[in-house]
Design a protein around this motif. Structure first.
Motif, PDB file in Angstrom:
ATOM      1  N   GLU A   1     -34.276  55.698 119.442  1.00  0.00           N
ATOM      2  CA  GLU A   1     -32.860  55.924 119.710  1.00  0.00           C
ATOM      3  C   GLU A   1     -32.046  55.859 118.415  1.00  0.00           C
ATOM      4  N   ARG A   2     -32.387  54.912 117.529  1.00  0.00           N
ATOM      5  CA  ARG A   2     -31.644  54.781 116.274  1.00  0.00           C
ATOM      6  C   ARG A   2     -31.871  56.001 115.379  1.00  0.00           C
ATOM      7  N   ILE A   3     -33.104  56.472 115.291  1.00  0.00           N
ATOM      8  CA  ILE A   3     -33.397  57.648 114.474  1.00  0.00           C
ATOM      9  C   ILE A   3     -32.642  58.862 114.995  1.00  0.00           C
ATOM     10  N   LEU A   4     -32.628  59.030 116.313  1.00  0.00           N
ATOM     11  CA  LEU A   4     -31.908  60.163 116.896  1.00  0.00           C
ATOM     12  C   LEU A   4     -30.415  60.064 116.598  1.00  0.00           C
ATOM     13  N   ALA A   5     -29.839  58.878 116.770  1.00  0.00           N
ATOM     14  CA  ALA A   5     -28.410  58.706 116.508  1.00  0.00           C
ATOM     15  C   ALA A   5     -28.073  59.018 115.054  1.00  0.00           C
ATOM     16  N   ASP A   6     -28.895  58.533 114.134  1.00  0.00           N
ATOM     17  CA  ASP A   6     -28.647  58.794 112.716  1.00  0.00           C
ATOM     18  C   ASP A   6     -28.825  60.271 112.384  1.00  0.00           C
ATOM     19  N   ALA A   7     -29.797  60.919 113.016  1.00  0.00           N
ATOM     20  CA  ALA A   7     -30.023  62.338 112.770  1.00  0.00           C
ATOM     21  C   ALA A   7     -28.850  63.166 113.272  1.00  0.00           C
ATOM     22  N   VAL A   8     -28.331  62.834 114.450  1.00  0.00           N
ATOM     23  CA  VAL A   8     -27.181  63.560 115.000  1.00  0.00           C
ATOM     24  C   VAL A   8     -25.962  63.392 114.093  1.00  0.00           C
ATOM     25  N   THR A   9     -25.744  62.168 113.623  1.00  0.00           N
ATOM     26  CA  THR A   9     -24.630  61.927 112.699  1.00  0.00           C
ATOM     27  C   THR A   9     -24.775  62.766 111.430  1.00  0.00           C
ATOM     28  N   TYR A  10     -25.991  62.828 110.898  1.00  0.00           N
ATOM     29  CA  TYR A  10     -26.230  63.545 109.650  1.00  0.00           C
ATOM     30  C   TYR A  10     -25.994  65.046 109.806  1.00  0.00           C
ATOM     31  N   VAL A  11     -26.507  65.649 110.880  1.00  0.00           N
ATOM     32  CA  VAL A  11     -26.382  67.105 111.019  1.00  0.00           C
ATOM     33  C   VAL A  11     -24.944  67.525 111.302  1.00  0.00           C
ATOM     34  N   LYS A  12     -24.106  66.586 111.718  1.00  0.00           N
ATOM     35  CA  LYS A  12     -22.680  66.896 111.896  1.00  0.00           C
ATOM     36  C   LYS A  12     -21.932  66.855 110.568  1.00  0.00           C
ATOM     37  N   GLN A  13     -22.532  66.214 109.568  1.00  0.00           N
ATOM     38  CA  GLN A  13     -21.880  66.071 108.269  1.00  0.00           C
ATOM     39  C   GLN A  13     -22.427  67.042 107.218  1.00  0.00           C
ATOM     40  N   ARG A  14     -23.716  67.298 107.261  1.00  0.00           N
ATOM     41  CA  ARG A  14     -24.375  68.136 106.246  1.00  0.00           C
ATOM     42  C   ARG A  14     -24.018  69.593 106.475  1.00  0.00           C
ATOM     43  N   ARG A  15     -23.483  70.225 105.432  1.00  0.00           N
ATOM     44  CA  ARG A  15     -23.074  71.625 105.522  1.00  0.00           C
ATOM     45  C   ARG A  15     -24.002  72.503 104.690  1.00  0.00           C
ATOM     46  N   GLN A  16     -24.289  73.668 105.219  1.00  0.00           N
ATOM     47  CA  GLN A  16     -25.121  74.652 104.519  1.00  0.00           C
ATOM     48  C   GLN A  16     -24.643  76.036 104.913  1.00  0.00           C
ATOM     49  N   PHE A  17     -24.467  76.897 103.917  1.00  0.00           N
ATOM     50  CA  PHE A  17     -23.945  78.245 104.153  1.00  0.00           C
ATOM     51  C   PHE A  17     -22.598  78.207 104.885  1.00  0.00           C
ATOM     52  N   GLY A  18     -21.789  77.202 104.536  1.00  0.00           N
ATOM     53  CA  GLY A  18     -20.435  77.151 105.050  1.00  0.00           C
ATOM     54  C   GLY A  18     -20.266  76.571 106.436  1.00  0.00           C
ATOM     55  N   ARG A  19     -21.301  75.985 106.994  1.00  0.00           N
ATOM     56  CA  ARG A  19     -21.181  75.408 108.339  1.00  0.00           C
ATOM     57  C   ARG A  19     -22.092  74.195 108.470  1.00  0.00           C
ATOM     58  N   GLU A  20     -21.773  73.305 109.420  1.00  0.00           N
ATOM     59  CA  GLU A  20     -22.613  72.126 109.664  1.00  0.00           C
ATOM     60  C   GLU A  20     -23.983  72.588 110.159  1.00  0.00           C
ATOM     61  N   ILE A  21     -25.027  71.939 109.639  1.00  0.00           N
ATOM     62  CA  ILE A  21     -26.364  72.383 110.042  1.00  0.00           C
ATOM     63  C   ILE A  21     -26.623  72.085 111.517  1.00  0.00           C
ATOM     64  N   GLY A  22     -25.856  71.153 112.076  1.00  0.00           N
ATOM     65  CA  GLY A  22     -26.022  70.856 113.490  1.00  0.00           C
ATOM     66  C   GLY A  22     -25.552  71.964 114.408  1.00  0.00           C
ATOM     67  N   SER A  23     -24.885  72.936 113.854  1.00  0.00           N
ATOM     68  CA  SER A  23     -24.428  74.065 114.678  1.00  0.00           C
ATOM     69  C   SER A  23     -25.516  75.111 114.881  1.00  0.00           C
ATOM     70  N   TYR A  24     -26.613  74.996 114.130  1.00  0.00           N
ATOM     71  CA  TYR A  24     -27.704  75.963 114.286  1.00  0.00           C
ATOM     72  C   TYR A  24     -28.540  75.632 115.520  1.00  0.00           C
ATOM     73  N   GLN A  25     -28.878  76.657 116.264  1.00  0.00           N
ATOM     74  CA  GLN A  25     -29.585  76.470 117.520  1.00  0.00           C
ATOM     75  C   GLN A  25     -30.932  75.768 117.339  1.00  0.00           C
ATOM     76  N   ALA A  26     -31.650  76.100 116.276  1.00  0.00           N
ATOM     77  CA  ALA A  26     -32.970  75.503 116.068  1.00  0.00           C
ATOM     78  C   ALA A  26     -32.866  73.984 115.948  1.00  0.00           C
ATOM     79  N   ILE A  27     -31.846  73.496 115.246  1.00  0.00           N
ATOM     80  CA  ILE A  27     -31.676  72.053 115.088  1.00  0.00           C
ATOM     81  C   ILE A  27     -31.193  71.433 116.395  1.00  0.00           C
ATOM     82  N   LYS A  28     -30.315  72.100 117.088  1.00  0.00           N
ATOM     83  CA  LYS A  28     -29.866  71.601 118.394  1.00  0.00           C
ATOM     84  C   LYS A  28     -31.044  71.433 119.344  1.00  0.00           C
ATOM     85  N   HIS A  29     -31.924  72.422 119.373  1.00  0.00           N
ATOM     86  CA  HIS A  29     -33.066  72.377 120.286  1.00  0.00           C
ATOM     87  C   HIS A  29     -34.038  71.266 119.896  1.00  0.00           C
ATOM     88  N   ALA A  30     -34.248  71.085 118.591  1.00  0.00           N
ATOM     89  CA  ALA A  30     -35.163  70.035 118.141  1.00  0.00           C
ATOM     90  C   ALA A  30     -34.637  68.657 118.537  1.00  0.00           C
TER      91      ALA A  30
END
Length: 296
Positions: A179-208
């Motif tokens: 649960e802690r790893i998942l929470a930290d991963a979700v927090t990170y992908v909302k902050q990390r930006r690549q190609f002008g957008r948060e990486i958490g917005s990509y479907q592949a990461i959402k699905h994973a």
């Protein structure tokens, strides 16, 4: 069956979360790994005052699972499974101070025997006092493992029931760590930006990340079911080991190269999950136990 915690159990979980959130558990884990046990022993005393060491004998397995999920979520170091789950049942009473035990062949080494007030070992179907020997390395730097030499026999209770409770406590720790790893991963992908957008917005990461959420949600009922005696502790251990390992792999992947560094706090939980997957019985052992149960 619908599993819901009682109000008292929710209050217990809340008080533990409050205590551990205010403690520097990451710093404590790093100090423990480096051989500085003072912060960890101070936290041990505070948790013992909260009643964690008496849960196995004075409460139900549900409260024990609540506590160990919190310990896993905050990466609290020390031989908690040994002191608060296995030995209280094995000896028939609460353990004073810090204690550890080896249960060969599934638990060949005694965890943190260098700081334990008592070291024991199960051998020849009995429980014996033991002396610590050679240190062994673990993938988890906070887990200091030691060989043991048996000594005098001590009176004991149901060692098989004690082992099952230790397996269940380990499963709860895995659930908390996942649960802690998942929470930290979700927090990170909302902050990390690549190609002008948060990486958490990509479907592949959402699905994973969604796959991890589903795995943890399916594992949780098995932990509570095992605590209530509805399913075996082996089933809970297999499910939480698979879910937490998936969480660690996914968390590492979404963090990218930084995820491989020991400086990142995520490494504390990733290495802990890797160690706990095989602690108190590897997945193959517990799958075999489930198979034997199913076929009678």
């Amino acid at each position: 069956m619908r599993f819901e915690l009682t109000e008292d159990q929710r209050d217990f979980a809340s008080s533990l979360e409050s205590l551990l959130s205010s403690a520097d558990t990451v710093g404590t884990a790093r100090a423990w790994a480096a051989g500085d046990h003072a912060p960890g022993l101070h936290l041990w005393k505070r948790l013992a005052e909260q009643g964690l060491t008496m849960l196995a004998t004075e409460a139900t397995p549900v409260e024990l699972c609540i506590a160990f999920e919190a310990l896993g979520r905050h990466a609290v170091p020390g031989p908690w499974v040994e002191s608060a789950a296995y030995l209280p049942l094995a000896l028939g009473h609460e353990v004073e101070g810090v204690a550890t035990v080896a249960v060969p062949p599934l638990v060949p080494y005694a965890l943190d025997a260098d700081v334990a007030d008592q070291v024991l070992v199960r051998t020849d179907g009995s429980l014996h006092r033991a002396t610590a020997g050679q240190a062994k390395a673990s993938v988890d730097g906070t887990r200091h493992l030691f060989t043991v030499t048996p000594g005098e026999r001590v009176e004991h209770g149901d060692l098989d029931a004690a082992f099952d409770l230790a397996v269940l406590a380990t499963a709860a720790q895995l659930l908390g760590a996942g649960e802690r790893i998942l929470a930290d991963a979700v927090t990170y992908v909302k902050q990390r930006r690549q190609f002008g957008r948060e990486i958490g917005s990509y479907q592949a990461i959402k699905h994973a990340l969604a796959d991890v959420r589903i795995a943890l949600d399916f594992a949780r009922p098995l932990v509570l079911g095992a605590a209530l005696g509805e399913v075996s502790a082996s089933a809970a251990k297999v499910a939480t080991a698979d879910a937490a390992y998936l969480a660690s792999r996914t968390g590492l992947q979404v963090h990218g190269a930084i995820g491989y560094t020991a400086e990142l706090d995520l490494s504390i939980w990733i290495t802990k999950v890797r160690a706990l997957v095989t602690a108190w019985g590897a997945p193959a052992h517990h799958r075999g136990a489930i198979l034997r149960e199913l076929v009678g």
